[in-house]
Design a protein around this motif. Sequence first.
Motif, PDB file in Angstrom:
ATOM      1  N   ASP A  73      -7.063  -4.521  11.105  1.00  0.00           N
ATOM      2  CA  ASP A  73      -6.328  -3.461  10.372  1.00  0.00           C
ATOM      3  C   ASP A  73      -4.933  -4.057  10.058  1.00  0.00           C
ATOM      4  O   ASP A  73      -4.595  -5.082   9.871  1.00  0.00           O
ATOM      5  N   ASP A  74      -4.020  -3.326   9.471  1.00  0.00           N
ATOM      6  CA  ASP A  74      -2.593  -3.605   8.972  1.00  0.00           C
ATOM      7  C   ASP A  74      -1.960  -4.214  10.058  1.00  0.00           C
ATOM      8  O   ASP A  74      -2.106  -4.128  11.487  1.00  0.00           O
ATOM      9  N   ALA A 123       2.123   0.422   7.053  1.00  0.00           N
ATOM     10  CA  ALA A 123       3.112  -0.186   7.991  1.00  0.00           C
ATOM     11  C   ALA A 123       4.333  -1.176   7.399  1.00  0.00           C
ATOM     12  O   ALA A 123       4.921  -1.595   8.001  1.00  0.00           O
ATOM     13  N   LYS A 148     -10.717  -2.885   4.027  1.00  0.00           N
ATOM     14  CA  LYS A 148     -10.345  -1.459   3.932  1.00  0.00           C
ATOM     15  C   LYS A 148      -9.036  -1.520   3.146  1.00  0.00           C
ATOM     16  O   LYS A 148      -8.134  -2.230   3.194  1.00  0.00           O
ATOM     17  N   ASP A 150      -6.061   0.898   1.732  1.00  0.00           N
ATOM     18  CA  ASP A 150      -5.165   1.877   2.064  1.00  0.00           C
ATOM     19  C   ASP A 150      -4.592   2.535   0.718  1.00  0.00           C
ATOM     20  O   ASP A 150      -4.816   1.768  -0.276  1.00  0.00           O
TER      21      ASP A 150
HETATM   22  C1  GLA Z   1      -3.018   4.479   7.335  1.00  0.00           C
HETATM   23  C2  GLA Z   1      -4.648   4.334   7.675  1.00  0.00           C
HETATM   24  C3  GLA Z   1      -4.800   4.063   8.861  1.00  0.00           C
HETATM   25  C4  GLA Z   1      -4.028   2.653   9.364  1.00  0.00           C
HETATM   26  C5  GLA Z   1      -2.822   2.737   8.956  1.00  0.00           C
HETATM   27  C6  GLA Z   1      -2.228   1.470   9.204  1.00  0.00           C
HETATM   28  O1  GLA Z   1      -2.394   5.634   8.171  1.00  0.00           O
HETATM   29  O2  GLA Z   1      -4.949   5.894   7.536  1.00  0.00           O
HETATM   30  O3  GLA Z   1      -6.330   4.200   9.235  1.00  0.00           O
HETATM   31  O4  GLA Z   1      -4.964   1.731   8.446  1.00  0.00           O
HETATM   32  O5  GLA Z   1      -2.592   3.138   7.787  1.00  0.00           O
HETATM   33  O6  GLA Z   1      -0.869   1.343   8.445  1.00  0.00           O
END
Ligand code: GLA
Length: 403
Positions: A73-74, A123, A148, A150
């Motif tokens: 993820d991020d 983030a 993914k 965002d």
């Molecule tokens: C958002 C997404 C989360 C995650 C964060 C990462 O809040 O909904 O699932 O990916 O960003 O910064």
Amino acid sequence: MKQFIILTGLVLMSAIMQSQVKLRKELSPLPPMGWMTWNLYGERIDETLIRKVADAMESTGMLAAGYRYLIIDDGWQGGRDKKNNIIADPVKFPSGIKALADYVHAKGLKLGLYSDAAPLTCAGYTASLNFEEQDAKTFASWGIDYLKYDYCNAPEDSNTAKQRYTTMANALTRSGRDIIFGICEWGGRKPWFWASNAGGSLWRTTGDIRDKWKAKPGTDGEGIMDIVAVNGSLDAYAGRGRWNDPDMLVIGLYGAKGPSADLGGIGCNDTEYQSQMSLWSMMAAPLIATNDITAMNETTRRILLNPEVIAINQDAAAIQAKRIRSDAQWEIFLKPLDGGDYALAVLNVADTEQAYKFSTEDIGLSTGFVIRDCWEHRITGKKHAWSGKIAAHETKLFRLIKK
Ligand code: GLA
């Protein structure tokens, strides 16, 4: 003549786009299963962690059970190089993402990555707006299998969202690699109406899940039940290759420090975690674990790896369960399965144990079924009826087997 050529061109382009969308729908005919870094590790990620998780996915049986996507993820990004190619953080990922992809692919796993439809991610890291083609090519060259995408730092309106997601989906298609596209705009623009046509295989329907059963009235941070309240009624929009995504599994986190522990994410008990597994399986949701699988206790392992429950999630009929009762006492879901069986989930919403009974006739089916308890792993008797006690927040999960 000129107008005719333009018109023919437009018709052709739209036919190509349609067929691209159709192809994208085949990328994830069944709900994707895997593990994602965010809920527990947040931005504290690096290649050592990912390799350790990959090893554990293999050694714990997660991979054999179907959890194939390991998703970063991020927080992996390190900006752009002089040619504007997106690069990984050289401290966190000194060997680069391609080496990591090779490592996980050698085990039969798939690698997922994260970006955002704006200049910066949620983030605050480098994201993909206006670099869609270039980033999609980079991701493909690294061997990425899942993106993914965002929506932080992007405009509110639906049209922009549709356009930005479609742009990235088309770039992924043109990259020549099969990359599943996970749309993450948290449900605000009702993506269940448009996300599949924008090239998404799945789309988040809610805000971020917190590691708790239910939000206290008037407080923020959605728990399992808050998310079921929304996602549970969206069954009409899911199907083969297009999935409502009620966010990740919090099973086995027990309130551990991390992004899902804020806003009241104090953890759940094992009965509640088991309910999440049952409900996510019934909702044909992506099953994306987030716990520390390198150190799972026996109960977490039993919950995440129950083959009978996973079979309901991954059933070939690819239908999200219909909610047939929802009140202060019970939530009941019915899911038609391939070959004429059904799955029935009975969740005791109350804070105390309750007795429950049903027969298959009560739920509009014939008497020609036997009932199997998917957590006790046994046929509950010769009859097409069941009665018993159900603990507070417990979900009984039955397979109604056609005789
Ligand atoms: C958002 C997404 C989360 C995650 C964060 C990462 O809040 O909904 O699932 O990916 O960003 O910064």
